[in-house]
Design a protein around this motif. Structure first.
Motif, PDB file in Angstrom:
ATOM      1  N   THR A 115      27.824  -4.981 -82.202  1.00  0.00           N
ATOM      2  CA  THR A 115      29.070  -4.836 -81.453  1.00  0.00           C
ATOM      3  C   THR A 115      29.176  -3.461 -80.807  1.00  0.00           C
ATOM      4  OG1 THR A 115      30.133  -6.338 -83.032  1.00  0.00           O
ATOM      5  CG2 THR A 115      31.568  -5.086 -81.581  1.00  0.00           C
ATOM      6  N   VAL A 116      28.799  -2.418 -81.542  1.00  0.00           N
ATOM      7  CA  VAL A 116      28.831  -1.067 -80.985  1.00  0.00           C
ATOM      8  C   VAL A 116      27.888  -0.962 -79.791  1.00  0.00           C
ATOM      9  CG1 VAL A 116      28.218   1.346 -81.420  1.00  0.00           C
ATOM     10  CG2 VAL A 116      29.588   0.085 -83.095  1.00  0.00           C
ATOM     11  N   ASP A 117      26.716  -1.574 -79.913  1.00  0.00           N
ATOM     12  CA  ASP A 117      25.742  -1.544 -78.811  1.00  0.00           C
ATOM     13  C   ASP A 117      26.323  -2.220 -77.560  1.00  0.00           C
ATOM     14  OD1 ASP A 117      23.024  -1.022 -77.794  1.00  0.00           O
ATOM     15  OD2 ASP A 117      22.860  -3.211 -77.763  1.00  0.00           O
ATOM     16  N   LYS A 118      26.958  -3.385 -77.746  1.00  0.00           N
ATOM     17  CA  LYS A 118      27.601  -4.079 -76.621  1.00  0.00           C
ATOM     18  C   LYS A 118      28.673  -3.210 -75.991  1.00  0.00           C
ATOM     19  CE  LYS A 118      27.377  -8.959 -78.036  1.00  0.00           C
ATOM     20  NZ  LYS A 118      28.233 -10.111 -78.459  1.00  0.00           N
ATOM     21  N   ASN A 119      29.482  -2.613 -76.834  1.00  0.00           N
ATOM     22  CA  ASN A 119      30.624  -1.855 -76.326  1.00  0.00           C
ATOM     23  C   ASN A 119      30.214  -0.579 -75.605  1.00  0.00           C
ATOM     24  OD1 ASN A 119      32.375  -3.801 -77.294  1.00  0.00           O
ATOM     25  ND2 ASN A 119      32.809  -2.730 -79.206  1.00  0.00           N
ATOM     26  N   ILE A 120      29.137   0.040 -76.060  1.00  0.00           N
ATOM     27  CA  ILE A 120      28.627   1.222 -75.351  1.00  0.00           C
ATOM     28  C   ILE A 120      28.153   0.841 -73.956  1.00  0.00           C
ATOM     29  CG2 ILE A 120      26.728   2.890 -75.306  1.00  0.00           C
ATOM     30  CD1 ILE A 120      27.018   3.200 -78.312  1.00  0.00           C
ATOM     31  N   LYS A 121      27.468  -0.297 -73.856  1.00  0.00           N
ATOM     32  CA  LYS A 121      27.007  -0.770 -72.535  1.00  0.00           C
ATOM     33  C   LYS A 121      28.191  -1.014 -71.601  1.00  0.00           C
ATOM     34  CE  LYS A 121      22.715  -2.861 -74.218  1.00  0.00           C
ATOM     35  NZ  LYS A 121      21.981  -4.121 -74.504  1.00  0.00           N
ATOM     36  N   GLU A 193      35.819  -4.769 -86.586  1.00  0.00           N
ATOM     37  CA  GLU A 193      34.348  -4.778 -86.588  1.00  0.00           C
ATOM     38  C   GLU A 193      33.768  -5.636 -85.478  1.00  0.00           C
ATOM     39  OE1 GLU A 193      33.250  -4.635 -91.297  1.00  0.00           O
ATOM     40  OE2 GLU A 193      34.671  -6.144 -90.594  1.00  0.00           O
ATOM     41  N   GLU A 194      34.440  -6.763 -85.201  1.00  0.00           N
ATOM     42  CA  GLU A 194      33.885  -7.722 -84.241  1.00  0.00           C
ATOM     43  C   GLU A 194      34.507  -7.614 -82.856  1.00  0.00           C
ATOM     44  OE1 GLU A 194      37.523  -9.972 -85.668  1.00  0.00           O
ATOM     45  OE2 GLU A 194      36.236  -8.316 -86.290  1.00  0.00           O
ATOM     46  N   THR A 195      35.402  -6.637 -82.643  1.00  0.00           N
ATOM     47  CA  THR A 195      36.098  -6.538 -81.356  1.00  0.00           C
ATOM     48  C   THR A 195      35.127  -6.132 -80.254  1.00  0.00           C
ATOM     49  OG1 THR A 195      38.068  -5.799 -82.551  1.00  0.00           O
ATOM     50  CG2 THR A 195      38.070  -5.549 -80.165  1.00  0.00           C
ATOM     51  N   VAL A 196      35.097  -6.949 -79.203  1.00  0.00           N
ATOM     52  CA  VAL A 196      34.203  -6.697 -78.069  1.00  0.00           C
ATOM     53  C   VAL A 196      35.035  -6.215 -76.883  1.00  0.00           C
ATOM     54  CG1 VAL A 196      32.612  -7.759 -76.420  1.00  0.00           C
ATOM     55  CG2 VAL A 196      32.543  -8.428 -78.832  1.00  0.00           C
ATOM     56  N   LEU A 197      34.665  -5.064 -76.349  1.00  0.00           N
ATOM     57  CA  LEU A 197      35.330  -4.548 -75.160  1.00  0.00           C
ATOM     58  C   LEU A 197      34.901  -5.336 -73.926  1.00  0.00           C
ATOM     59  CD1 LEU A 197      34.785  -0.692 -75.669  1.00  0.00           C
ATOM     60  CD2 LEU A 197      36.810  -2.013 -76.274  1.00  0.00           C
ATOM     61  N   THR A 198      35.785  -5.432 -72.958  1.00  0.00           N
ATOM     62  CA  THR A 198      35.441  -5.957 -71.643  1.00  0.00           C
ATOM     63  C   THR A 198      35.701  -4.850 -70.625  1.00  0.00           C
ATOM     64  OG1 THR A 198      37.677  -6.769 -71.193  1.00  0.00           O
ATOM     65  CG2 THR A 198      36.167  -8.276 -72.350  1.00  0.00           C
ATOM     66  N   GLU A 199      35.161  -5.020 -69.424  1.00  0.00           N
ATOM     67  CA  GLU A 199      35.406  -4.022 -68.382  1.00  0.00           C
ATOM     68  C   GLU A 199      36.896  -3.879 -68.112  1.00  0.00           C
ATOM     69  OE1 GLU A 199      33.220  -3.932 -64.766  1.00  0.00           O
ATOM     70  OE2 GLU A 199      31.388  -4.719 -65.689  1.00  0.00           O
ATOM     71  N   SER A 200      37.621  -5.009 -68.114  1.00  0.00           N
ATOM     72  CA  SER A 200      39.052  -4.952 -67.819  1.00  0.00           C
ATOM     73  C   SER A 200      39.807  -4.149 -68.877  1.00  0.00           C
ATOM     74  CB  SER A 200      39.633  -6.365 -67.721  1.00  0.00           C
ATOM     75  OG  SER A 200      39.618  -7.019 -68.975  1.00  0.00           O
ATOM     76  N   SER A 201      39.419  -4.291 -70.151  1.00  0.00           N
ATOM     77  CA  SER A 201      40.123  -3.550 -71.208  1.00  0.00           C
ATOM     78  C   SER A 201      39.816  -2.057 -71.132  1.00  0.00           C
ATOM     79  CB  SER A 201      39.759  -4.099 -72.588  1.00  0.00           C
ATOM     80  OG  SER A 201      38.391  -3.894 -72.894  1.00  0.00           O
ATOM     81  N   VAL A 202      38.571  -1.689 -70.842  1.00  0.00           N
ATOM     82  CA  VAL A 202      38.215  -0.268 -70.738  1.00  0.00           C
ATOM     83  C   VAL A 202      38.942   0.371 -69.554  1.00  0.00           C
ATOM     84  CG1 VAL A 202      36.336   1.378 -70.384  1.00  0.00           C
ATOM     85  CG2 VAL A 202      35.983  -0.607 -71.864  1.00  0.00           C
TER      86      VAL A 202
END
Length: 459
Positions: A115-121, A193-202
């Motif tokens: 999840t951290v890897d996804k969110n950093i991207k 732990e499982e929260t995935v960021l999206t471009e819209s949320s960032v």
């Protein structure tokens, strides 16, 4: 009325509100709101004394839900239900440092790493510069050596001044002088732990921080965008999407007060505010530390705002986890309600939430009982009962609309999924009431729901 951007967005919003009105009309009709019949018979003679008393209690108890229902209604109709993707208001270089803080027991290291890897991207795609993912864990996870990642291990011997437990204890440890590395002007984004960021949320977070009008904020979470592990719990959670766009959006965007509390993820807080309010609330604030924090911040004069964009999470993987999760919420809200350190005027919303837990089982059968067992009752009560039921039914349908794409599923399957949660309401109510019973019969505890997907689903 909030400004609606884009013709297609306006059409989607108008169609959504039109559907809302249709559902309200149908439910009002079923509950006798449009009936002009004047029942002049004596129900005590027709049904008996105690059955009549119980029937009247069930009819009138629906009105208890009105304050929350009105907030949901206003949140849906006052603002665009299909907002376009937010656009950055400023260069990401000009923003202060953002700490994405995740609290974990350390049971799911692979999940946290992925999840951290996804969110950093995602942060890189948006162009974010000054940020760090801070993982606060009870057990070492072994995160990669990266300047964007910081692992904070909470010592087993650590205890807070007021004896806070569970997640509140870990959050408080991260605020201790020897651990905290944030300045007052930095911001903290709380994630699960499982929260995935999206471009819209960032982008929404970046704009919220850039505006710097409110001290903390909340956004929308969707539960269907990744693998669906358990359909029953996922469909039951559709109502939470509706309440995000409904009552939470109304309270945060209109009133700027967390009257009905808040959630623990997609919660954005200015560092100086979190350091001032803290999470050291003791046992009373340890089960629903997010709600407790919001009320304490409100008490200190801080205001809140709504954040555009959405994040993704997963619903509990089993009905058992669903029930235990709700049980914790109920016990946490009860502790908050009876806590003496928060004045009652700040807890009126929590009071109605607690009442709704214990009365919903008596309210739902009215949709069947009203046409089958008529009662002499003021038509205004019938209208309000229908309004309450219609809003609650629509929140599930709206959750489907925001979760599933009819172009990908096909119109027939999409309509079926929109209707299915209404048909499954008895199942959802049963699960909710199992949680209520457990909340009374068992002691408190912070149940950790299953979050790691089975291996076969990851192939």
């Amino acid at each position: 009325m909030a400004k609606l951007s884009g013709e297609s967005i306006n059409i989607k919003h108008c169609l959504t509100i039109f559907l809302f009105l249709i559902i309200l009309t149908i439910v009002c009709f079923l509950t006798g709101g449009f009936s002009s019949t004047n029942y002049s018979f004596d129900p005590y003679k027709a049904y008996g004394k105690w059955p009549t008393i119980i029937l009247y209690i069930m009819r009138y108890i629906t009105l208890i839900h009105l304050p929350i229902v009105i907030c949901n209604f206003l949140g849906i109709v006052m603002f665009n239900t299909h907002p376009s993707k937010p656009k950055l208001k400023t260069s990401p270089m000009s923003l202060p440092s953002i700490c994405f803080r995740v609290v974990t027991k350390g049971k799911y290291p692979h999940l946290v790493n992925r999840t951290v890897d996804k969110n950093i991207k995602t942060c890189l795609e948006v162009g974010l510069h000054h940020y760090q993912f801070e993982i606060v864990t009870d057990s070492p996870i072994g995160l990669p050596n990266n300047s964007c990642i910081r692992e904070v291990v909470v010592p087993s011997t650590y205890s807070t001044t007021n004896g806070s437990l569970y997640k509140a204890r870990a959050l408080q440890f991260a605020l201790e002088d020897e651990v905290n590395i944030l300045s007052d002007n930095d911001w903290i984004v709380h994630l699960d732990e499982e929260t995935v960021l999206t471009e819209s949320s960032v982008i929404g977070i970046a704009n919220f921080i850039h505006d710097d009008i409110y001290s903390f904020g909340q956004g929308v979470i969707i539960y269907t965008k990744e693998e669906i592990v358990c359909w029953i719990t996922t469909l039951a959670d559709l109502v939470r999407i509706g309440t995000d766009y409904g009552r939470y959006r109304f309270c945060f965007k209109c009133l700027h007060r967390p009257i009905l509390g808040t959630k623990g993820s997609f919660l954005v807080v200015k560092a100086s505010v979190e350091l001032n309010v803290t999470f050291d609330f003791g046992v009373d604030g340890s089960l629903t530390e997010d709600c407790f924090f919001a009320l304490k911040a409100w008490m200190r004069g801080y205001t809140c705002g709504f954040i555009e964009g959405e994040m993704w999470e997963k619903s509990p993987f089993s009905p058992k986890d669903f029930v235990l999760q709700r049980k914790r919420w109920i016990q946490g809200h009860l502790k908050t309600l009876f806590c003496k350190t928060i004045p009652m005027r700040y807890k009126l919303g929590i009071f109605f939430i607690v009442l709704s837990y214990f009365t919903i089982l008596l309210s739902i059968p009215n949709m069947v009982l009203v046409p089958l067992i008529p009662l002499p009752i003021p038509q205004t009560v019938s209208y309000l009962s229908g309004f309450t039921g219609g809003v609650m039914a629509f929140l599930y349908v709206f959750g489907c609309i925001k979760s599933f794409d009819y172009r990908r599923l096909g119109l027939f399957k999409f309509i079926f999924l929109c209707i299915l949660p209404i048909l499954l309401l008895p199942v959802f109510i049963t699960m909710e009431y199992c949680a209520v019973v457990l909340a009374f019969l068992t002691s408190g505890g912070f149940h950790i729901v299953e979050k790691e997907l089975p291996k076969q689903l990851l192939i």
